[in-house]
Design an enzyme around this catalytic site. Structure first.
Site, mmCIF file in Angstrom:
data_model
loop_
_atom_site.group_PDB
_atom_site.id
_atom_site.type_symbol
_atom_site.label_atom_id
_atom_site.label_comp_id
_atom_site.label_asym_id
_atom_site.label_seq_id
_atom_site.Cartn_x
_atom_site.Cartn_y
_atom_site.Cartn_z
ATOM 1 N N ASN A 16 0.849 -1.185 0.000
ATOM 2 C CA ASN A 16 0.000 0.000 0.000
ATOM 3 C C ASN A 16 0.886 1.236 0.000
ATOM 4 O O ASN A 16 2.025 1.200 0.469
ATOM 5 C CB ASN A 16 -0.900 0.001 1.236
ATOM 6 N N ASP A 69 -1.863 1.248 8.658
ATOM 7 C CA ASP A 69 -0.617 1.836 8.154
ATOM 8 C C ASP A 69 0.568 1.509 9.053
ATOM 9 O O ASP A 69 1.440 2.353 9.290
ATOM 10 C CB ASP A 69 -0.770 3.362 7.992
ATOM 11 N N HIS A 120 0.986 5.416 1.128
ATOM 12 C CA HIS A 120 0.337 6.302 2.101
ATOM 13 C C HIS A 120 0.998 7.679 2.050
ATOM 14 O O HIS A 120 2.225 7.768 1.984
ATOM 15 C CB HIS A 120 0.468 5.710 3.512
ATOM 16 N N SER A 136 4.947 6.979 1.748
ATOM 17 C CA SER A 136 5.514 5.710 2.195
ATOM 18 C C SER A 136 4.878 4.559 1.429
ATOM 19 O O SER A 136 3.671 4.552 1.199
ATOM 20 C CB SER A 136 5.260 5.495 3.692
#
Length: 211
Positions: free
Chosen positions: A125, A163, A127, A154
């Protein structure tokens, strides 16, 4: 945009199939990161191919997939009795596409245990902050409210937290005097997208043993 020590876990892209690494991308919105990945995958040297796009609702990102001839699937939470049923259906939809990496690109829902268990170590993912600073859905707003002088983007491996997964790479973006949430978001996105494209390609090529 340097990788971290956690960039290539031993269980990522273990398939022995020939050809580029198979990517399934999860989207919820405009799909700008998806579009960048689709364009990168047009180069055979990139080492990856988007084989499917899955969304939690009808969204603009699905249009990029359809225009590219990539299978596009919608798995809407309201169509299921509870969150666990939706998680299992999402995992089935993604699993049918046989991914080697699952890329969350603007996917605005947390992934539950059935999904995480099925694709453990293969979900990444991006972020809009320098994690662990400012996790959650309003990272840019939170950075401005805290008076931060720097933020960034990130890329990380998804785990059961919000996260909290192991970092793959980060890129820093300064917070400028007079920045608004919109202007800072635009600059973070301008750094986030190339980092995502670079690191997904790198992971794909490393996993396929070509580096």
């Amino acid at each position: 945009m340097m990788p971290t020590d956690n960039a290539v876990p031993s269980n990522v892209i273990t398939s022995s199939t020939a050809g580029p690494a198979r990517l399934v991308v999860l989207v919820s919105g405009t799909g700008s990161n998806l579009l960048a990945l689709l364009r990168a995958c047009q180069d055979p040297a990139y080492g990856a191919a988007v084989v499917g796009v899955v969304a939690d609702k009808e969204c603009a990102g699905l249009g990029h997939a359809r225009a590219a001839g990539v299978p596009a699937v919608v798995v809407t939470p309201r169509d299921f009795a509870d969150r666990a049923d939706w998680d299992r259906a999402l995992a089935e939809a993604v699993g049918a596409l046989e991914p080697e990496l699952v890329v969350c690109a603007g996917f605005m829902r947390l992934l539950g245990e059935p999904f995480l268990a099925r694709f453990e170590g293969r979900i990444l993912n991006t972020h809009p902050s320098l994690l662990p600073d400012f996790p959650g859905a309003h990272a840019v707003r939170d950075a401005l409210a805290a008076g931060a002088t720097r933020t960034g983007a990130s890329l990380f491996w998804v785990d059961a937290g919000v996260d909290t997964g192991a970092l793959i790479a980060q890129v820093e973006v300064p917070v400028l005097e007079g920045d608004t949430e919109e202007t800072l978001t635009d600059r973070v996105k301008a750094a986030e997208t190339p980092q995502l494209v670079e690191q997904v390609g790198r992971l794909a090529r490393v996993g396929k043993g070509s580096l």
